[in-house]
Scaffold this motif. Structure first.
Motif, PDB file in Angstrom:
ATOM      1  N   ASN A 149      14.343  -3.633 -13.437  1.00 55.28           N
ATOM      2  CA  ASN A 149      15.697  -3.819 -12.925  1.00 55.28           C
ATOM      3  C   ASN A 149      16.598  -4.540 -13.925  1.00 55.28           C
ATOM      4  N   ARG A 150      16.024  -5.426 -14.723  1.00 56.91           N
ATOM      5  CA  ARG A 150      16.843  -6.181 -15.672  1.00 56.91           C
ATOM      6  C   ARG A 150      17.435  -5.264 -16.733  1.00 56.91           C
ATOM      7  N   GLU A 151      16.600  -4.363 -17.277  1.00 57.37           N
ATOM      8  CA  GLU A 151      17.066  -3.467 -18.320  1.00 57.37           C
ATOM      9  C   GLU A 151      17.530  -2.119 -17.780  1.00 57.37           C
ATOM     10  N   GLN A 152      17.418  -1.944 -16.446  1.00 55.71           N
ATOM     11  CA  GLN A 152      17.834  -0.697 -15.806  1.00 55.71           C
ATOM     12  C   GLN A 152      17.104   0.507 -16.407  1.00 55.71           C
ATOM     13  N   THR A 153      15.790   0.353 -16.581  1.00 58.79           N
ATOM     14  CA  THR A 153      14.972   1.440 -17.111  1.00 58.79           C
ATOM     15  C   THR A 153      13.868   1.793 -16.126  1.00 58.79           C
ATOM     16  N   CYS A 154      13.330   2.990 -16.280  1.00 59.70           N
ATOM     17  CA  CYS A 154      12.352   3.479 -15.327  1.00 59.70           C
ATOM     18  C   CYS A 154      11.386   4.437 -16.020  1.00 59.70           C
ATOM     19  N   LEU A 155      10.090   4.250 -15.825  1.00 62.05           N
ATOM     20  CA  LEU A 155       9.072   5.171 -16.306  1.00 62.05           C
ATOM     21  C   LEU A 155       8.503   5.933 -15.122  1.00 62.05           C
ATOM     22  N   LYS A 156       8.402   7.241 -15.252  1.00 59.21           N
ATOM     23  CA  LYS A 156       7.904   8.101 -14.184  1.00 59.21           C
ATOM     24  C   LYS A 156       6.608   8.747 -14.640  1.00 59.21           C
ATOM     25  N   ARG A 157       5.536   8.474 -13.909  1.00 57.11           N
ATOM     26  CA  ARG A 157       4.231   8.986 -14.301  1.00 57.11           C
ATOM     27  C   ARG A 157       3.486   9.547 -13.094  1.00 57.11           C
ATOM     28  N   ARG A 158       2.474  10.355 -13.379  1.00 60.11           N
ATOM     29  CA  ARG A 158       1.685  10.953 -12.313  1.00 60.11           C
ATOM     30  C   ARG A 158       0.652   9.957 -11.791  1.00 60.11           C
ATOM     31  N   LEU A 159       0.351  10.073 -10.497  1.00 53.39           N
ATOM     32  CA  LEU A 159      -0.694   9.269  -9.867  1.00 53.39           C
ATOM     33  C   LEU A 159      -2.021  10.009  -9.949  1.00 53.39           C
ATOM     34  N   SER A 160      -3.096   9.259 -10.137  1.00 54.77           N
ATOM     35  CA  SER A 160      -4.422   9.889 -10.192  1.00 54.77           C
ATOM     36  C   SER A 160      -5.295   9.456  -9.026  1.00 54.77           C
ATOM     37  N   THR A 161      -4.717   8.795  -8.041  1.00 57.49           N
ATOM     38  CA  THR A 161      -5.484   8.330  -6.886  1.00 57.49           C
ATOM     39  C   THR A 161      -4.939   8.928  -5.603  1.00 57.49           C
ATOM     40  N   ASP A 162      -5.797   9.001  -4.597  1.00 58.01           N
ATOM     41  CA  ASP A 162      -5.384   9.463  -3.280  1.00 58.01           C
ATOM     42  C   ASP A 162      -4.845   8.293  -2.469  1.00 58.01           C
ATOM     43  N   PHE A 163      -3.961   8.601  -1.537  1.00 55.01           N
ATOM     44  CA  PHE A 163      -3.436   7.573  -0.647  1.00 55.01           C
ATOM     45  C   PHE A 163      -4.523   7.161   0.344  1.00 55.01           C
ATOM     46  N   ILE A 164      -4.755   5.864   0.440  1.00 57.90           N
ATOM     47  CA  ILE A 164      -5.711   5.316   1.402  1.00 57.90           C
ATOM     48  C   ILE A 164      -4.939   4.425   2.361  1.00 57.90           C
ATOM     49  N   PRO A 165      -4.813   4.815   3.617  1.00 65.39           N
ATOM     50  CA  PRO A 165      -4.005   4.034   4.559  1.00 65.39           C
ATOM     51  C   PRO A 165      -4.630   2.687   4.879  1.00 65.39           C
ATOM     52  N   LEU A 166      -3.796   1.763   5.343  1.00 64.97           N
ATOM     53  CA  LEU A 166      -4.287   0.482   5.832  1.00 64.97           C
ATOM     54  C   LEU A 166      -4.890   0.720   7.213  1.00 64.97           C
ATOM     55  N   ALA A 167      -6.193   0.887   7.247  1.00 67.11           N
ATOM     56  CA  ALA A 167      -6.875   1.209   8.500  1.00 67.11           C
ATOM     57  C   ALA A 167      -8.368   0.968   8.331  1.00 67.11           C
ATOM     58  N   ILE A 168      -9.047   0.818   9.441  1.00 61.58           N
ATOM     59  CA  ILE A 168     -10.505   0.749   9.459  1.00 61.58           C
ATOM     60  C   ILE A 168     -11.016   2.148   9.780  1.00 61.58           C
ATOM     61  N   PRO A 169     -11.747   2.797   8.865  1.00 63.43           N
ATOM     62  CA  PRO A 169     -12.250   4.153   9.127  1.00 63.43           C
ATOM     63  C   PRO A 169     -13.108   4.218  10.391  1.00 63.43           C
ATOM     64  N   VAL A 170     -13.108   5.376  11.010  1.00 64.70           N
ATOM     65  CA  VAL A 170     -13.835   5.535  12.280  1.00 64.70           C
ATOM     66  C   VAL A 170     -15.338   5.386  12.102  1.00 64.70           C
ATOM     67  N   ASP A 171     -15.838   5.606  10.886  1.00 61.82           N
ATOM     68  CA  ASP A 171     -17.277   5.484  10.656  1.00 61.82           C
ATOM     69  C   ASP A 171     -17.677   4.103  10.142  1.00 61.82           C
ATOM     70  N   ALA A 172     -16.754   3.143  10.187  1.00 66.08           N
ATOM     71  CA  ALA A 172     -17.062   1.789   9.721  1.00 66.08           C
ATOM     72  C   ALA A 172     -18.038   1.102  10.672  1.00 66.08           C
ATOM     73  N   SER A 173     -18.796   0.184  10.117  1.00 63.15           N
ATOM     74  CA  SER A 173     -19.756  -0.592  10.911  1.00 63.15           C
ATOM     75  C   SER A 173     -19.223  -1.999  11.128  1.00 63.15           C
ATOM     76  N   LEU A 174     -19.300  -2.458  12.347  1.00 61.73           N
ATOM     77  CA  LEU A 174     -18.827  -3.802  12.670  1.00 61.73           C
ATOM     78  C   LEU A 174     -19.800  -4.840  12.136  1.00 61.73           C
ATOM     79  N   VAL A 175     -19.284  -5.761  11.325  1.00 61.53           N
ATOM     80  CA  VAL A 175     -20.098  -6.863  10.806  1.00 61.53           C
ATOM     81  C   VAL A 175     -20.112  -8.012  11.805  1.00 61.53           C
ATOM     82  N   GLY A 176     -18.945  -8.332  12.345  1.00 54.33           N
ATOM     83  CA  GLY A 176     -18.883  -9.403  13.327  1.00 54.33           C
ATOM     84  C   GLY A 176     -17.455  -9.762  13.678  1.00 54.33           C
ATOM     85  N   GLN A 177     -17.328 -10.583  14.696  1.00 51.59           N
ATOM     86  CA  GLN A 177     -16.020 -11.067  15.155  1.00 51.59           C
ATOM     87  C   GLN A 177     -16.047 -12.591  15.128  1.00 51.59           C
ATOM     88  N   VAL A 178     -15.043 -13.184  14.466  1.00 48.83           N
ATOM     89  CA  VAL A 178     -14.994 -14.631  14.335  1.00 48.83           C
ATOM     90  C   VAL A 178     -13.564 -15.109  14.532  1.00 48.83           C
TER      91      VAL A 178
END
Length: 210
Positions: free
Chosen positions: A87-116
Motif C-alpha cells: 500500500n505504501r508504494e501502491q504496487t501489487c504482485l499477482k501470482r498463482r496459488l498452488s494450494t487448495d482452499f481449506i475451510p475453517l471447520a472440523i472435518p466430519v471424519d475427525a476424532s474427538l480428543v477431549g473436551q476441556v
C-alpha cells in the motif's frame, strides 16, 4: 413399551451431548499467530476470512527471526491467484496459488480428543468450553496430521497444529475473533492492482494457510 421409549430417549440425549464436528462462521475477522519448525518462523497477522467466496487476507504480518518483514497478502482461491500488496508504494504482485482452499471447520471424519475448559470453571465467565479434534488431511504436499481446538459454542477456532509426513509442524493460534467482516473491502484487490500481470512462472504456496 414405556421402558423402551425411555431407553431410546436416554440414548438420543447422550448422542446430543457428545461434541460433533462443526464449521466455523463463514465470515470472520481477527488475529492469528503462526510458528513453524523447519523455517524457525514466528508470524503475527490480522486475518479476514470468507468461507463462502473462498477468500482470505493476511495483513500486517510480522516475521521474527532476527528480521522483521511486513506483508499484505490476498488469497483468492476461486480464481487461483494471490496478490502481494504494498500500500505504501501502491504496487501489487499477482501470482498463482498452488494450494487448495481449506475451510475453517472440523472435518466430519475427525476424532474427538477431549473436551476441556480453558481458564477456570469455578466462576462463570472465567473459562470457555472447547473441544479438541484430531485427524488426517490430504494436501498437495501429502498427508498432514492435525490437532484442532474450537469452542463448543459457535465453533470458533482456537488453535491448530499441523504435522506433515516430513515430521515438520506448523502451529496456528487464533485470537480477537469476531463474527463478520471488519472491512469487506479487505477481500477485494485495491484499484492499483488492476494493472498487475499474472506471473505464470511462479506458483505461490502461502505459508500461513495450508
Amino acid at each position: 413399551m414405556r421402558a423402551l421409549v425411555l431407553l431410546v430417549c436416554l440414548w438420543v440425549g447422550c448422542l446430543a451431548q457428545r461434541p460433533q464436528p462443526c464449521s466455523s462462521p463463514p465470515l470472520m475477522s481477527g488475529g492469528l499467530s503462526v510458528s513453524t519448525q523447519n523455517e524457525r518462523l514466528v508470524a503475527f497477522a490480522k486475518y479476514t476470512y470468507d468461507g463462502l467466496g473462498r477468500r482470505v487476507r493476511f495483513s500486517n504480518i510480522e516475521f521474527h527471526d532476527n528480521k522483521t518483514y511486513y506483508l499484505d497478502v490476498l488469497l483468492l482461491y476461486k480464481q487461483g491467484v494471490m496478490y502481494k500488496i504494498n500500500n505504501r508504494e501502491q504496487t501489487c504482485l499477482k501470482r498463482r496459488l498452488s494450494t487448495d482452499f481449506i475451510p475453517l471447520a472440523i472435518p466430519v471424519d475427525a476424532s474427538l480428543v477431549g473436551q476441556v475448559v480453558l481458564g477456570s470453571s469455578s466462576v462463570p465467565g472465567e473459562g470457555i468450553l472447547v473441544n479438541t479434534w484430531s485427524g488426517l488431511l490430504q494436501t498437495k504436499k501429502g498427508i498432514a496430521k492435525y490437532v484442532s481446538t474450537v469452542t463448543e459454542f459457535g465453533c470458533i477456532p482456537v488453535s491448530t497444529l499441523f504435522s506433515t509426513d516430513r515430521k515438520e509442524w506448523v502451529a496456528v493460534s487464533f485470537f480477537n475473533n469476531i463474527i463478520g467482516l471488519a472491512d469487506p473491502q479487505d477481500l477485494t484487490p485495491p484499484p492499483f492492482c488492476s494493472s498487475a500481470q499474472l506471473e505464470e512462472e511462479v506458483r505461490e504456496t502461502p505459508t500461513l494457510f495450508l
